[in-house]
Design an enzyme around this catalytic site. Structure first.
Site, mmCIF file in Angstrom:
data_model
loop_
_atom_site.group_PDB
_atom_site.id
_atom_site.type_symbol
_atom_site.label_atom_id
_atom_site.label_comp_id
_atom_site.label_asym_id
_atom_site.label_seq_id
_atom_site.Cartn_x
_atom_site.Cartn_y
_atom_site.Cartn_z
ATOM 1 N N GLU A 90 -23.592 -21.371 -20.735
ATOM 2 C CA GLU A 90 -24.816 -20.867 -21.346
ATOM 3 C C GLU A 90 -25.282 -21.764 -22.466
ATOM 4 O OE1 GLU A 90 -24.556 -16.876 -22.890
ATOM 5 O OE2 GLU A 90 -23.079 -16.455 -21.335
ATOM 6 N N CYS A 103 -28.657 -24.016 -28.996
ATOM 7 C CA CYS A 103 -27.255 -23.656 -29.202
ATOM 8 C C CYS A 103 -26.496 -24.059 -27.939
ATOM 9 C CB CYS A 103 -27.169 -22.151 -29.448
ATOM 10 S SG CYS A 103 -25.491 -21.549 -29.604
ATOM 11 N N CYS A 110 -13.307 -19.643 -23.439
ATOM 12 C CA CYS A 110 -12.766 -19.973 -24.764
ATOM 13 C C CYS A 110 -11.398 -19.320 -24.918
ATOM 14 C CB CYS A 110 -13.708 -19.453 -25.851
ATOM 15 S SG CYS A 110 -13.200 -19.881 -27.536
ATOM 16 N N CYS A 114 -11.215 -14.335 -30.338
ATOM 17 C CA CYS A 114 -11.761 -13.491 -31.411
ATOM 18 C C CYS A 114 -12.107 -12.120 -30.833
ATOM 19 C CB CYS A 114 -12.999 -14.131 -32.028
ATOM 20 S SG CYS A 114 -12.654 -15.737 -32.778
ATOM 21 N N CYS A 117 -15.840 -11.109 -29.789
ATOM 22 C CA CYS A 117 -16.687 -12.102 -29.122
ATOM 23 C C CYS A 117 -16.653 -11.958 -27.607
ATOM 24 C CB CYS A 117 -16.214 -13.501 -29.518
ATOM 25 S SG CYS A 117 -17.177 -14.820 -28.775
ATOM 26 N N GLU A 161 -14.675 -23.613 -28.417
ATOM 27 C CA GLU A 161 -14.337 -24.050 -29.769
ATOM 28 C C GLU A 161 -14.477 -25.579 -29.807
ATOM 29 O OE1 GLU A 161 -13.751 -23.130 -32.887
ATOM 30 O OE2 GLU A 161 -13.241 -25.219 -33.264
ATOM 31 N N SER A 192 -19.840 -25.762 -35.388
ATOM 32 C CA SER A 192 -19.213 -24.554 -35.924
ATOM 33 C C SER A 192 -17.791 -24.425 -35.397
ATOM 34 C CB SER A 192 -20.037 -23.341 -35.493
ATOM 35 O OG SER A 192 -19.418 -22.153 -35.920
ATOM 36 N N HIS A 217 -15.881 -14.640 -41.315
ATOM 37 C CA HIS A 217 -15.861 -13.272 -40.786
ATOM 38 C C HIS A 217 -14.940 -12.289 -41.496
ATOM 39 C CE1 HIS A 217 -18.388 -15.119 -37.938
ATOM 40 N NE2 HIS A 217 -17.532 -15.371 -36.983
ATOM 41 N N ASN A 291 -24.223 -9.062 -32.682
ATOM 42 C CA ASN A 291 -24.909 -8.771 -31.428
ATOM 43 C C ASN A 291 -23.967 -7.937 -30.576
ATOM 44 O OD1 ASN A 291 -27.239 -9.308 -29.884
ATOM 45 N ND2 ASN A 291 -27.114 -11.458 -30.501
ATOM 46 N N CYS A 334 -23.064 -14.573 -27.527
ATOM 47 C CA CYS A 334 -22.364 -15.698 -26.905
ATOM 48 C C CYS A 334 -21.554 -15.227 -25.713
ATOM 49 C CB CYS A 334 -21.410 -16.359 -27.900
ATOM 50 S SG CYS A 334 -22.008 -16.297 -29.568
HETATM 51 N N1 SAH Z 1 -15.784 -21.393 -31.707
HETATM 52 C C1 SAH Z 1 -16.762 -21.747 -32.677
HETATM 53 C C2 SAH Z 1 -18.178 -21.863 -32.139
HETATM 54 C C3 SAH Z 1 -18.651 -20.851 -31.140
HETATM 55 S S1 SAH Z 1 -18.928 -19.204 -31.715
HETATM 56 C C4 SAH Z 1 -16.704 -20.784 -33.851
HETATM 57 O O1 SAH Z 1 -15.936 -19.852 -33.800
HETATM 58 O O2 SAH Z 1 -17.395 -21.001 -34.834
HETATM 59 C C5 SAH Z 1 -20.348 -19.306 -32.725
HETATM 60 C C6 SAH Z 1 -20.491 -18.183 -33.713
HETATM 61 O O3 SAH Z 1 -20.912 -16.961 -33.070
HETATM 62 C C7 SAH Z 1 -19.203 -17.846 -34.417
HETATM 63 O O4 SAH Z 1 -19.429 -17.639 -35.780
HETATM 64 C C8 SAH Z 1 -18.812 -16.547 -33.725
HETATM 65 O O5 SAH Z 1 -17.902 -15.814 -34.475
HETATM 66 C C9 SAH Z 1 -20.140 -15.882 -33.559
HETATM 67 N N2 SAH Z 1 -20.174 -14.749 -32.639
HETATM 68 C C10 SAH Z 1 -19.319 -14.437 -31.659
HETATM 69 N N3 SAH Z 1 -19.670 -13.287 -31.040
HETATM 70 C C11 SAH Z 1 -20.791 -12.861 -31.650
HETATM 71 C C12 SAH Z 1 -21.637 -11.730 -31.477
HETATM 72 N N4 SAH Z 1 -21.403 -10.832 -30.528
HETATM 73 N N5 SAH Z 1 -22.699 -11.604 -32.298
HETATM 74 C C13 SAH Z 1 -22.967 -12.542 -33.241
HETATM 75 N N6 SAH Z 1 -22.210 -13.626 -33.445
HETATM 76 C C14 SAH Z 1 -21.132 -13.796 -32.664
#
Ligand code: SAH
Length: 343
Positions: A90, A103, A110, A114, A117, A161, A192, A217, A291, A334
């Site tokens: 995506e 983006c 991944c 987390c 996510c 990541e 990021s 976070h 989100n 994401c």
């Molecule tokens: N792995 C990297 C980059 C990809 S995630 C990182 O962790 O930074 C990009 C960002 O989107 C991260 O800050 C992640 O925590 C956030 N993210 C993940 N799921 C999300 C969601 N459902 N709503 C908003 N942000 C989200």
């Protein structure tokens, strides 16, 4: 045959030299690929027939297939691309006052796990190649070409990541940044990370002008480890040390991303802890509405709590922004569009 989008300009120039060809043709080829955005060697009309034949023998121009696209009311576009092996990735195009921002994903799935996510719903299948990362931006620019608009910003914040695929991400950014490539200024590129310290240390030494963003976070180890397993390997104290070292080597302002999760990390005590953690750093914190992901129980903070949190940080002299939501009427979280296609 090698995918040509995997090559930086210096890779291409080296290839040409090794084959007894004048390296300046590299810039011509790059212009065709990234400025004129053509996907056929035959059309590179300022190259000799011989060189075109050689390029056709050694390289292929692999465009991504658009499997799905969703457009949100606010103009956000979400693309689902299919790679040559059938894997799906995506990318998202967002429209801001300052321009168009893409983006990009860095991996197929991944492994960071987390808990909030959607990307981690599907484990990592593989890293994306540099060319596959570049191609996402190129496909989006081609889409914008129809409206004579220009992509001006890149964030590597899609699935994956980036520091778990360090070399390919850096090469892709090099091609995107190159004046003969997509020509997007380094200061308009953000990477990021969830906090992989070896990657941060490596990045710190490169002295590149890309922006570094950290997914924070949570402001204490207990909470952060419960949300982000990476924190168990790289806890906050070590992470902050690595970031301070980055700041000493690079005169760049750090971005901390902070998802607002209702009743989880949006309480006054968390604002206090953030203020202590970031005190004196050349950094700002970006509060991001969560989100919702249907498979997860997390909710975004109420507007009231979000504003209270923002005010508390302001009062403590922490530079803070509250991000507006984009594309929440489409599968914009994401990994969501991809997950919905695979399920
Ligand atoms: N792995 C990297 C980059 C990809 S995630 C990182 O962790 O930074 C990009 C960002 O989107 C991260 O800050 C992640 O925590 C956030 N993210 C993940 N799921 C999300 C969601 N459902 N709503 C908003 N942000 C989200």
């Amino acid at each position: 045959m090698k995918p040509i989008y995997d090559l930086s300009l210096s890779d291409l120039e080296n290839y040409l030299s090794e084959n007894g060809i004048k390296p300046f043709h590299g810039k011509q080829i790059f212009r065709w690929l990234y400025h004129k955005r053509i996907d056929n060697f035959e059309m590179m009309s300022d190259l000799s027939k011989k060189l075109i034949e050689q390029l056709k023998n050694d390289f292929e121009i692999r465009a991504l297939k658009i499997r799905d696209m969703q457009i949100s009311k606010d103009g956000t576009r979400k693309y689902l691309f299919e790679l040559t092996d059938g894997a799906l990735v995506e990318s998202v195009l967002m429209i801001f006052e300052y321009g168009y921002s893409a983006c990009l994903s860095s991996q197929v799935g991944c492994n960071m796990g987390c808990s909030f996510c959607a990307s981690g719903l599907l484990k990592k299948q593989r890293d994306l190649s540099a060319g596959e990362i570049v191609s996402q931006a190129l496909m989006i620019q081609k889409d914008l070409d129809r409206e004579e608009k220009r992509l001006g910003n890149i964030v590597v914040m899609g699935t994956g990541e980036p520091f778990d695929n360090y070399d390919n991400v850096m090469k892709a950014m090099n091609i995107i940044n190159d004046p003969y490539g997509l020509e997007i200024g380094a200061r308009h590129i953000s990477i990021s990370t969830c906090g992989l310290i070896p990657g941060i240390n490596r990045f710190a030494k490169e002295n590149l002008q890309y922006n570094l963003a950290i997914s924070l976070h949570a402001p204490n180890d207990e909470l952060r480890s419960s949300l982000m397993p990476v924190n168990k390997a790289y806890p906050l104290k070590e992470l902050m040390e690595a970031l301070k070292n980055y700041s000493e080597l690079n005169n760049r302002r750090l971005t901390f991303e902070y998802l607002l999760l209702r009743d989880v990390n949006d309480q006054p005590e968390h604002a206090d802890q953030i203020a202590r953690l970031l005190k004196g750093m050349n950094a700002y914190i970006n509060l991001i509405p969560y989100n919702p992901v249907s498979e997860k129980d997390f909710k975004t903070s109420s507007d009231e709590n979000a504003l209270r949190f923002y005010d508390l940080l302001k009062k403590r002299n922490i530079a803070v922004t509250l991000r507006q939501k984009k594309g929440d009427d489409i599968d914009a979280a994401c990994g969501q569009l991809r997950a919905n296609h695979i399920q």
